[in-house]
Motif scaffolding. Structure first.
Motif, PDB file in Angstrom:
ATOM      1  N   ASP A  26       0.647  -1.366   0.205  1.00 40.45           N
ATOM      2  CA  ASP A  26       0.166  -0.096   0.171  1.00 40.45           C
ATOM      3  C   ASP A  26       1.043   1.122   0.137  1.00 40.45           C
ATOM      4  OD1 ASP A  26      -3.052  -0.678  -0.249  1.00 40.45           O
ATOM      5  OD2 ASP A  26      -2.439  -1.651   1.490  1.00 40.45           O
ATOM      6  N   VAL A  27      -0.112   2.091  -0.502  1.00 39.34           N
ATOM      7  CA  VAL A  27       1.115   3.369  -0.248  1.00 39.34           C
ATOM      8  C   VAL A  27       1.761   4.280   0.642  1.00 39.34           C
ATOM      9  CG1 VAL A  27       0.927   5.724  -1.409  1.00 39.34           C
ATOM     10  CG2 VAL A  27      -0.019   3.967  -2.867  1.00 39.34           C
ATOM     11  N   VAL A  28       0.763   4.009   1.704  1.00 40.88           N
ATOM     12  CA  VAL A  28       1.118   4.615   3.025  1.00 40.88           C
ATOM     13  C   VAL A  28       2.216   4.217   3.818  1.00 40.88           C
ATOM     14  CG1 VAL A  28      -0.272   3.372   4.456  1.00 40.88           C
ATOM     15  CG2 VAL A  28       0.440   6.179   4.911  1.00 40.88           C
ATOM     16  N   GLU A  29       2.390   2.522   3.160  1.00 41.66           N
ATOM     17  CA  GLU A  29       3.076   2.068   3.847  1.00 41.66           C
ATOM     18  C   GLU A  29       4.517   2.020   2.511  1.00 41.66           C
ATOM     19  OE1 GLU A  29       1.512  -1.967   3.623  1.00 41.66           O
ATOM     20  OE2 GLU A  29       0.718  -1.412   4.962  1.00 41.66           O
ATOM     21  N   ALA A  30       4.062   2.244   2.107  1.00 44.12           N
ATOM     22  CA  ALA A  30       5.669   2.243   0.867  1.00 44.12           C
ATOM     23  C   ALA A  30       6.578   3.984   0.834  1.00 44.12           C
ATOM     24  CB  ALA A  30       5.437   2.626  -0.998  1.00 44.12           C
ATOM     25  N   PHE A  31       5.731   4.808   0.903  1.00 44.76           N
ATOM     26  CA  PHE A  31       6.044   5.737   1.725  1.00 44.76           C
ATOM     27  C   PHE A  31       6.846   6.043   3.733  1.00 44.76           C
ATOM     28  CE2 PHE A  31       3.955   7.765  -1.899  1.00 44.76           C
ATOM     29  CZ  PHE A  31       4.210   8.789  -1.751  1.00 44.76           C
ATOM     30  N   ALA A  32       5.667   5.342   4.185  1.00 40.45           N
ATOM     31  CA  ALA A  32       6.647   5.598   5.931  1.00 40.45           C
ATOM     32  C   ALA A  32       8.113   4.380   5.448  1.00 40.45           C
ATOM     33  CB  ALA A  32       5.696   4.489   6.669  1.00 40.45           C
ATOM     34  N   ALA A  33       8.447   3.840   4.811  1.00 41.81           N
ATOM     35  CA  ALA A  33       9.421   2.780   4.857  1.00 41.81           C
ATOM     36  C   ALA A  33      10.719   3.287   3.619  1.00 41.81           C
ATOM     37  CB  ALA A  33       9.396   1.385   4.117  1.00 41.81           C
ATOM     38  N   GLY A  34      10.487   4.425   2.797  1.00 42.90           N
ATOM     39  CA  GLY A  34      10.958   5.056   2.043  1.00 42.90           C
ATOM     40  C   GLY A  34      11.220   5.004   0.881  1.00 42.90           C
ATOM     41  N   ARG A  35       9.829   4.149   0.422  1.00 41.86           N
ATOM     42  CA  ARG A  35      10.421   2.941  -1.280  1.00 41.86           C
ATOM     43  C   ARG A  35       9.792   4.246  -1.770  1.00 41.86           C
ATOM     44  NH1 ARG A  35      10.705  -1.445   2.802  1.00 41.86           N
ATOM     45  NH2 ARG A  35       7.984  -1.197   2.491  1.00 41.86           N
ATOM     46  N   GLN A  36       9.022   5.576  -1.922  1.00 44.83           N
ATOM     47  CA  GLN A  36       8.529   5.567  -3.013  1.00 44.83           C
ATOM     48  C   GLN A  36       9.463   6.127  -3.713  1.00 44.83           C
ATOM     49  OE1 GLN A  36       9.317   6.873  -0.215  1.00 44.83           O
ATOM     50  NE2 GLN A  36       9.065   9.139   0.097  1.00 44.83           N
ATOM     51  N   ALA A  37       8.659   6.952  -4.975  1.00 47.71           N
ATOM     52  CA  ALA A  37       9.697   7.371  -6.197  1.00 47.71           C
ATOM     53  C   ALA A  37      10.257   8.964  -5.038  1.00 47.71           C
ATOM     54  CB  ALA A  37       9.607   7.600  -7.507  1.00 47.71           C
ATOM     55  N   PRO A  38      11.599   8.762  -5.748  1.00 53.07           N
ATOM     56  CA  PRO A  38      12.496  10.243  -4.846  1.00 53.07           C
ATOM     57  C   PRO A  38      12.845  11.282  -5.661  1.00 53.07           C
ATOM     58  CG  PRO A  38      14.216   8.674  -5.297  1.00 53.07           C
ATOM     59  CD  PRO A  38      13.394   8.073  -5.818  1.00 53.07           C
ATOM     60  N   LEU A  39      11.114  12.082  -5.944  1.00 51.46           N
ATOM     61  CA  LEU A  39      10.945  13.219  -7.189  1.00 51.46           C
ATOM     62  C   LEU A  39       9.835  14.016  -5.745  1.00 51.46           C
ATOM     63  CD1 LEU A  39       7.205  11.849  -7.561  1.00 51.46           C
ATOM     64  CD2 LEU A  39       9.611  11.000  -9.537  1.00 51.46           C
ATOM     65  N   PRO A  40      10.551  15.576  -6.954  1.00 52.86           N
ATOM     66  CA  PRO A  40       9.199  16.425  -6.639  1.00 52.86           C
ATOM     67  C   PRO A  40       7.918  16.369  -6.591  1.00 52.86           C
ATOM     68  CG  PRO A  40      11.150  17.137  -8.027  1.00 52.86           C
ATOM     69  CD  PRO A  40      11.056  15.766  -7.797  1.00 52.86           C
ATOM     70  N   LEU A  41       7.592  16.459  -5.059  1.00 55.48           N
ATOM     71  CA  LEU A  41       6.101  16.420  -5.166  1.00 55.48           C
ATOM     72  C   LEU A  41       5.204  17.793  -4.895  1.00 55.48           C
ATOM     73  CD1 LEU A  41       3.275  14.146  -4.509  1.00 55.48           C
ATOM     74  CD2 LEU A  41       4.052  13.795  -2.509  1.00 55.48           C
ATOM     75  N   ILE A  42       3.791  18.004  -5.475  1.00 53.87           N
ATOM     76  CA  ILE A  42       3.137  18.000  -5.344  1.00 53.87           C
ATOM     77  C   ILE A  42       1.772  17.967  -4.252  1.00 53.87           C
ATOM     78  CG2 ILE A  42       1.211  20.598  -5.887  1.00 53.87           C
ATOM     79  CD1 ILE A  42       3.474  21.889  -7.431  1.00 53.87           C
ATOM     80  N   LEU A  43       1.382  17.890  -3.545  1.00 54.17           N
ATOM     81  CA  LEU A  43      -0.045  17.591  -2.660  1.00 54.17           C
ATOM     82  C   LEU A  43      -0.249  18.347  -1.980  1.00 54.17           C
ATOM     83  CD1 LEU A  43       0.922  14.444  -0.484  1.00 54.17           C
ATOM     84  CD2 LEU A  43       1.758  16.425  -0.679  1.00 54.17           C
ATOM     85  N   GLY A  44      -2.077  17.838  -1.713  1.00 54.06           N
ATOM     86  CA  GLY A  44      -3.228  19.390  -1.536  1.00 54.06           C
ATOM     87  C   GLY A  44      -4.766  18.236  -1.544  1.00 54.06           C
ATOM     88  N   ALA A  45      -5.069  19.355  -0.547  1.00 50.73           N
ATOM     89  CA  ALA A  45      -7.000  18.733  -1.011  1.00 50.73           C
ATOM     90  C   ALA A  45      -7.750  20.022  -0.994  1.00 50.73           C
ATOM     91  CB  ALA A  45      -7.932  17.788   0.186  1.00 50.73           C
ATOM     92  N   ASN A  46      -9.038  19.823  -1.091  1.00 46.69           N
ATOM     93  CA  ASN A  46      -9.421  21.296  -1.527  1.00 46.69           C
ATOM     94  C   ASN A  46     -10.490  21.733   0.380  1.00 46.69           C
ATOM     95  OD1 ASN A  46      -9.099  21.346  -4.234  1.00 46.69           O
ATOM     96  ND2 ASN A  46     -11.455  20.347  -4.814  1.00 46.69           N
ATOM     97  N   SER A  47     -10.816  22.397   0.573  1.00 48.77           N
ATOM     98  CA  SER A  47     -11.313  23.116   1.650  1.00 48.77           C
ATOM     99  C   SER A  47     -12.646  22.154   2.009  1.00 48.77           C
ATOM    100  CB  SER A  47     -11.280  24.412   1.731  1.00 48.77           C
ATOM    101  OG  SER A  47     -12.134  25.078   1.612  1.00 48.77           O
ATOM    102  N   ALA A  48     -13.428  21.833   1.414  1.00 48.56           N
ATOM    103  CA  ALA A  48     -14.882  21.344   1.849  1.00 48.56           C
ATOM    104  C   ALA A  48     -15.026  19.801   0.791  1.00 48.56           C
ATOM    105  CB  ALA A  48     -15.495  21.886   1.419  1.00 48.56           C
ATOM    106  N   GLU A  49     -13.958  18.618   0.849  1.00 48.76           N
ATOM    107  CA  GLU A  49     -13.705  18.033  -0.391  1.00 48.76           C
ATOM    108  C   GLU A  49     -15.774  17.029   0.225  1.00 48.76           C
ATOM    109  OE1 GLU A  49     -11.842  16.597  -2.672  1.00 48.76           O
ATOM    110  OE2 GLU A  49     -10.132  18.322  -1.370  1.00 48.76           O
ATOM    111  N   PHE A  50     -15.718  16.317   1.068  1.00 50.59           N
ATOM    112  CA  PHE A  50     -17.274  15.678   0.646  1.00 50.59           C
ATOM    113  C   PHE A  50     -18.201  16.398   2.036  1.00 50.59           C
ATOM    114  CE2 PHE A  50     -15.361  11.368  -0.951  1.00 50.59           C
ATOM    115  CZ  PHE A  50     -15.766  11.507  -2.028  1.00 50.59           C
ATOM    116  N   TRP A  51     -18.705  17.470   2.238  1.00 48.62           N
ATOM    117  CA  TRP A  51     -18.910  18.197   2.580  1.00 48.62           C
ATOM    118  C   TRP A  51     -20.681  17.761   3.934  1.00 48.62           C
ATOM    119  CZ3 TRP A  51     -23.396  20.408   1.725  1.00 48.62           C
ATOM    120  CH2 TRP A  51     -23.941  21.159   0.605  1.00 48.62           C
TER     121      TRP A  51
END
Length: 479
Positions: A280-305
């Motif tokens: 799973d993604v979160v496990e890979a990120f926690a172990a540092g196994r994701q691609a080591p590249l520049p990343l933008i990420l985010g979300a909207n303020s009222a996604e599933f209101w």
């Protein structure tokens, strides 16, 4: 040779096959090489969208026809090219892995291409045609043959096509940015941890891409988490197929029958198959196994209101696992039941997971930028209390004319800013540039983001951090 079209300073090439039609004996197989052709091939019109249920008004779906023969992509490139190769941006649409296409007017790449990038949008297999397994299919394949994640394999095949062909459109195959929203954002994170996608892209943008979702395994049932093969067997039984159904029988089922009942993204379409996705993604990120590249990420303020935590459905009852003390603490942090009901699902599914992935990626020393989108058009006042799920898409593509209601000057400014940040990031690996507010790098300025507001982008600490801290503690306990 492809014969496309030119307009407004941009050349476009549409309906370009990047894999063989996945029909007949190729249904539920990894994508095969695309057919070749001699001479000229018309490329002025989009190809068919992939098989999917009705769109229900989603502007990210695109026009009919609909077909299993849908593995095509679309390219926009500046008409006046020359000099250095251009950055390439590959868009992965959302839609819960059940809907959507790269052919929607919302995703027209003209305005981004005018900023000096090559834009590619893709189709990939959806629903049970894209994310499915069954013991009968397992019986015919070899142990090392990838399975179940056919839609994700399609995305990888499209990236391989970009690697091999971007230069013909003026693009730089060594500077590819993958960006996507919702399920497309989740796909970007999956591509970051998929071994066979490594090296096919060099920057990533995740828009409302969740981050803490858990996948089914291919054949092993877990408590509350049936395997992909168990889900496939249950569907076949419900569809009236015989218990001894064969792979040939499954491939003979009309595609439209596979739409009923519609699979749920959060349960049926996330699969760790052991080959394409090994964790799973979160496990890979926690172990540092994701691609080591520049990343933008985010979300909207009222996604599933509009989704309440007690609602059943694709996201389940999201607060059932909370203790009474956890629930009471969150109620207080949200100012009472009304604020809790309106915003806790968005924070559980999007906002806290985005912060978590940003922290993990930055902790590995990788350039990371976090954002929050909170732009609400004056023509759309409502009870949401912020920017709803997917509402940032026309701003990112600078395609406000596709929204279908009046958009004001502040919307135009926000669209200009987002498209400029995104394309600058694609070009340089850093979204910052002259003439706009500085976006703080997340690792250098911990827990600060860029908030896209009605008054313009503002660098600030993460809003509502106390709520997110409580949710993080909850996840740490239950996961």
């Amino acid at each position: 040779m492809l014969v496309g079209a030119a307009a407004d300073g941009v050349e476009s090439f549409k309906g370009v096959p990047f894999a063989a039609p996945p029909v007949g004996p190729l249904r539920w197989l990894r994508p095969q090489p695309p057919p070749t052709w001699q001479g000229e091939r018309p490329a002025a019109d989009y190809g068919a969208i992939c098989i999917q249920p009705p769109a229900n008004g989603d502007p990210g779906v695109g026009p009919l026809p609909m077909s299993e023969d849908c593995l095509t992509l679309n390219v926009w490139t500046p008409e006046a090219r020359g000099g250095a190769p251009l950055p390439v941006m590959v868009w992965i649409h959302g839609g819960g892995y059940n809907n959507g296409s790269g052919t929607a007017a919302l995703y027209d790449g003209t305005k981004l291409a005018r900023r000096g990038v090559v834009v590619v949008t893709i189709n990939y297999r959806l629903g049970r045609l894209g994310f499915f397994d069954h013991p009968a299919l397992a019986a015919e394949r070899g142990r090392e043959e990838p399975a179940a994640n056919y839609g994700l394999m399609d995305q990888i095949a499209a990236l391989e096509w970009v690697r091999d062909n971007a230069a013909a459109f003026g693009g730089d195959p060594s500077n590819v940015t993958v960006f996507g929203e919702s399920a497309g954002g989740a796909a970007v994170t999956q591509l970051m941890v998929a071994p066979s996608a490594r090296g096919l892209f060099h920057r990533a943008v995740v828009q409302s891409g969740m981050g803490r979702q858990r996948s089914a395994e291919l054949a092993l049932d877990r408590p509350g988490r049936p395997s992909a093969q168990s889900l496939g067997r249950a569907w076949a039984r419900g569809a009236g197929l015989a218990a001894d159904v064969t792979a040939d029988d499954l491939r003979a089922v009309p595609a439209e029958r596979l739409l009923s009942p519609m699979p749920a993204f959060y349960s049926d379409n996330l699969i760790v198959d052991g080959v394409v996705l090994t964790e799973d993604v979160v496990e890979a990120f926690a172990a540092g196994r994701q691609a080591p590249l520049p990343l933008i990420l985010g979300a909207n303020s009222a996604e599933f209101w509009w989704i309440r935590p007690s609602d059943a459905g694709a996201y389940g009852r999201t607060d059932d696992a909370m203790t009474e003390a956890e629930h009471d603490a969150l109620l207080a942090a949200y100012g009472g039941p009304e604020g809790y009901d309106q915003h806790v699902v968005s924070d559980l599914v999007f906002n806290e997971p985005a912060r978590r992935l940003a922290r993990l990626h930055a902790a590995g020393g990788h350039p990371t930028w976090l954002y929050r989108f909170d732009v609400v058009p004056e023509s759309n006042p409502g009870p949401s209390g912020g920017a709803t799920h997917a509402s940032e898409r026309p701003y990112v593509f600078d395609n406000l004319h596709t929204v279908g209601r009046p958009m004001g000057e502040r919307d135009e400014r926000a669209a200009t800013a987002m498209a400029d940040y995104w394309t600058t990031f694609a070009a340089t690996g850093n979204p910052n540039g002259p003439g706009r507010p500085t976006w703080p790098e997340f690792g250098a300025e911990r827990d600060r983001l860029l908030d896209f507001t009605n008054h313009g982008p503002v660098a600030r600490p993460i809003p509502n951090a106390d709520r997110l801290d409580l949710i993080e503690a909850f996840y740490d306990r239950v996961r």
